[in-house]
Design an enzyme around this catalytic site. Structure first.
Site, PDB file in Angstrom:
ATOM      1  N   HIS A 198     -41.385  11.685  -3.844  1.00 14.38           N
ATOM      2  CA  HIS A 198     -42.055  12.620  -2.947  1.00 14.38           C
ATOM      3  C   HIS A 198     -41.083  13.368  -2.028  1.00 14.38           C
ATOM      4  CE1 HIS A 198     -46.179  13.213  -0.825  1.00 14.38           C
ATOM      5  NE2 HIS A 198     -45.407  14.276  -0.619  1.00 14.38           N
ATOM      6  N   LYS A 205     -47.152  10.542  -6.570  1.00 13.46           N
ATOM      7  CA  LYS A 205     -45.781  10.556  -6.026  1.00 13.46           C
ATOM      8  C   LYS A 205     -45.512   9.246  -5.298  1.00 13.46           C
ATOM      9  CE  LYS A 205     -46.793  15.381  -4.936  1.00 13.46           C
ATOM     10  NZ  LYS A 205     -48.152  15.431  -4.416  1.00 13.46           N
ATOM     11  N   ASP A 250     -53.296  16.932  -8.391  1.00 11.26           N
ATOM     12  CA  ASP A 250     -52.068  16.487  -7.738  1.00 11.26           C
ATOM     13  C   ASP A 250     -52.410  15.584  -6.554  1.00 11.26           C
ATOM     14  OD1 ASP A 250     -49.027  17.059  -7.268  1.00 11.26           O
ATOM     15  OD2 ASP A 250     -49.961  17.278  -5.300  1.00 11.26           O
ATOM     16  N   TYR A 261     -51.121  10.429   0.381  1.00 11.39           N
ATOM     17  CA  TYR A 261     -52.382  11.109   0.708  1.00 11.39           C
ATOM     18  C   TYR A 261     -53.531  10.134   0.947  1.00 11.39           C
ATOM     19  CZ  TYR A 261     -49.964  15.180  -1.323  1.00 11.39           C
ATOM     20  OH  TYR A 261     -49.066  16.175  -1.636  1.00 11.39           O
TER      21      TYR A 261
HETATM   22  P1  NAD Z   1     -52.521  25.685   0.381  1.00  8.45           P
HETATM   23  O1  NAD Z   1     -51.443  26.713   0.400  1.00  8.45           O
HETATM   24  O2  NAD Z   1     -53.148  25.355  -0.925  1.00  8.45           O
HETATM   25  O3  NAD Z   1     -53.599  26.166   1.423  1.00  8.45           O
HETATM   26  C1  NAD Z   1     -54.761  25.493   1.612  1.00  8.45           C
HETATM   27  C2  NAD Z   1     -55.629  26.290   2.570  1.00  8.45           C
HETATM   28  O4  NAD Z   1     -56.039  27.491   1.923  1.00  8.45           O
HETATM   29  C3  NAD Z   1     -56.854  25.530   2.952  1.00  8.45           C
HETATM   30  O5  NAD Z   1     -56.998  25.650   4.342  1.00  8.45           O
HETATM   31  C4  NAD Z   1     -57.988  26.249   2.232  1.00  8.45           C
HETATM   32  O6  NAD Z   1     -59.141  26.269   3.015  1.00  8.45           O
HETATM   33  C5  NAD Z   1     -57.436  27.640   2.071  1.00  8.45           C
HETATM   34  N1  NAD Z   1     -57.963  28.301   0.852  1.00  8.45           N
HETATM   35  C6  NAD Z   1     -57.909  27.837  -0.407  1.00  8.45           C
HETATM   36  N2  NAD Z   1     -58.446  28.748  -1.261  1.00  8.45           N
HETATM   37  C7  NAD Z   1     -58.850  29.799  -0.508  1.00  8.45           C
HETATM   38  C8  NAD Z   1     -59.474  31.016  -0.813  1.00  8.45           C
HETATM   39  N3  NAD Z   1     -59.782  31.371  -2.064  1.00  8.45           N
HETATM   40  N4  NAD Z   1     -59.734  31.878   0.215  1.00  8.45           N
HETATM   41  C9  NAD Z   1     -59.417  31.548   1.474  1.00  8.45           C
HETATM   42  N5  NAD Z   1     -58.825  30.379   1.835  1.00  8.45           N
HETATM   43  C10 NAD Z   1     -58.541  29.512   0.845  1.00  8.45           C
HETATM   44  O7  NAD Z   1     -51.923  24.383   1.133  1.00  8.45           O
HETATM   45  P2  NAD Z   1     -51.876  22.816   0.899  1.00  8.45           P
HETATM   46  O8  NAD Z   1     -53.210  22.191   0.733  1.00  8.45           O
HETATM   47  O9  NAD Z   1     -51.007  22.298   1.976  1.00  8.45           O
HETATM   48  O10 NAD Z   1     -51.075  22.671  -0.467  1.00  8.45           O
HETATM   49  C11 NAD Z   1     -51.723  22.549  -1.708  1.00  8.45           C
HETATM   50  C12 NAD Z   1     -51.397  21.237  -2.381  1.00  8.45           C
HETATM   51  O11 NAD Z   1     -49.984  21.082  -2.579  1.00  8.45           O
HETATM   52  C13 NAD Z   1     -51.774  20.000  -1.563  1.00  8.45           C
HETATM   53  O12 NAD Z   1     -53.152  19.748  -1.565  1.00  8.45           O
HETATM   54  C14 NAD Z   1     -50.948  18.941  -2.236  1.00  8.45           C
HETATM   55  O13 NAD Z   1     -51.547  18.520  -3.439  1.00  8.45           O
HETATM   56  C15 NAD Z   1     -49.653  19.710  -2.510  1.00  8.45           C
HETATM   57  N6  NAD Z   1     -48.647  19.486  -1.423  1.00  8.45           N
HETATM   58  C16 NAD Z   1     -47.504  18.822  -1.749  1.00  8.45           C
HETATM   59  C17 NAD Z   1     -46.529  18.584  -0.768  1.00  8.45           C
HETATM   60  C18 NAD Z   1     -45.273  17.844  -1.142  1.00  8.45           C
HETATM   61  O14 NAD Z   1     -44.509  17.450  -0.239  1.00  8.45           O
HETATM   62  N7  NAD Z   1     -45.010  17.643  -2.414  1.00  8.45           N
HETATM   63  C19 NAD Z   1     -46.715  19.030   0.547  1.00  8.45           C
HETATM   64  C20 NAD Z   1     -47.889  19.713   0.857  1.00  8.45           C
HETATM   65  C21 NAD Z   1     -48.847  19.954  -0.155  1.00  8.45           C
END
Ligand code: NAD
Length: 273
Positions: free
Chosen positions: A112, A79, A45, A50
């Site tokens: 988006h 997006k 994604d 980004y």
């Molecule tokens: P997330 O909920 O995936 O959290 C990421 C955090 O969790 C990171 O700090 C990582 O170090 C930690 N983490 C991951 N696996 C772990 C594990 N096994 N143990 C401990 N910690 C762990 O949050 P995110 O990155 O904000 O969201 C995921 C994805 O969603 C983004 O990368 C993006 O692709 C998408 N996204 C979309 C929008 C949108 O507006 N459409 C907004 C934000 C994110």
């Protein structure tokens, strides 16, 4: 491992879990995606916002050139961001994404954000979303995108879009995690058969300090991340976890086959987010 797929948009298949790439850049982005492909991830994604489509594209090309994966096996989402929206700019933005990603089609393309700030006055977002959607439908009909959808749309944004849409969005990607449950959006999407993708499936990191979630994880002998992802899957959401740490990228895949009972599903739904 092979990530199970779901059928959506009538006859398309999408791997049930995708790797988020927000804030992944350059060499790190390439490394993470190559490692993820080796582990069995096929769904990635990204977004114009980004600013990493080139790095994502480099990683995908390297993996395909190395014979690790074929284009058909991959599922790539991007997006369009509001600064590129407007009747004639969508195709330009889309072509730029394709070029940066070094691909000749996208599996999924999303609007988006429903109502970017400059479009809030007099509900200007309604007209703009209708125009953007029409352009995306045209790209879909030309076969350049396999499915089209939206992100961060609430029911009133979807209702406005459906007034003029020829196609119902296949997907709505919204913030969903244990403790982050957008009930009205979830119900609306379920009623309209719009698949929900869960961004921020760990509450963007908040869950890892939550003792109630830890208790559920301990009960199943799993990690907090694994039960959070299992919860998403059991709710019918497609989670998009992000990590840069190899062991976590791997262990996050071990969420399939966890059967949370009804009580624990409710506990996770209602934890403080
Ligand atoms: P997330 O909920 O995936 O959290 C990421 C955090 O969790 C990171 O700090 C990582 O170090 C930690 N983490 C991951 N696996 C772990 C594990 N096994 N143990 C401990 N910690 C762990 O949050 P995110 O990155 O904000 O969201 C995921 C994805 O969603 C983004 O990368 C993006 O692709 C998408 N996204 C979309 C929008 C949108 O507006 N459409 C907004 C934000 C994110």
């Amino acid at each position: 491992m092979t990530v199970p797929t779901v059928t959506f948009n009538d006859d398309r298949e999408m791997p049930q879990l995708g790797l988020g790439t927000y804030k992944l850049y350059d060499e790190e982005c390439i490394r993470v995606i190559r490692e993820a492909i080796d582990l069995g991830y096929r769904h990635f994604d990204t977004a114009t916002l980004y600013k990493n489509e080139e790095a994502v594209g480099t990683a995908l090309k390297q993996a395909m050139d190395a014979g690790d994966v074929t284009r058909d096996e991959l599922f790539i989402t991007s997006k369009v961001w509001h600064s590129h929206q407007g009747e004639h700019k969508v195709e330009e933005a889309f072509q730029q994404s394709l070029k940066d990603l070094q691909l000749d089609y996208l599996d999924l393309y999303l609007i988006h954000w429903p109502n970017p700030k400059p479009l809030r006055e007099n509900d200007a977002w309604k007209k703009r979303n209708a125009e953007v959607w029409r352009a995306m439908e045209d790209l879909y009909n030309l076969g350049k995108i396999r499915a089209i959808g939206v992100s961060n749309f609430l029911p009133h944004h979807l209702e406005a879009l459906l007034e003029t849409a020829r196609m119902t969005p296949a997907v709505n990607q919204i913030r969903l995690a244990p403790g982050v449950y957008q009930t009205e959006a979830v119900n609306f999407c379920r009623e309209h058969e719009i698949l929900l993708e869960a961004w921020g499936p760990f509450g963007q990191g908040e869950l890892f300090q939550n003792p109630a979630v830890q208790a559920v994880a301990d009960k199943y002998g799993k990690t907090i991340a694994q039960v959070a992802l299992a919860w998403s899957l059991q709710e019918g959401f497609l989670p998009l976890p992000k990590s840069v740490t190899p062991s976590r990228i791997a262990s996050n895949l071990d969420c399939f086959g966890i059967e949370l009972d009804a009580v624990d599903l409710e506990v996770l739904k209602n934890v403080s987010g």
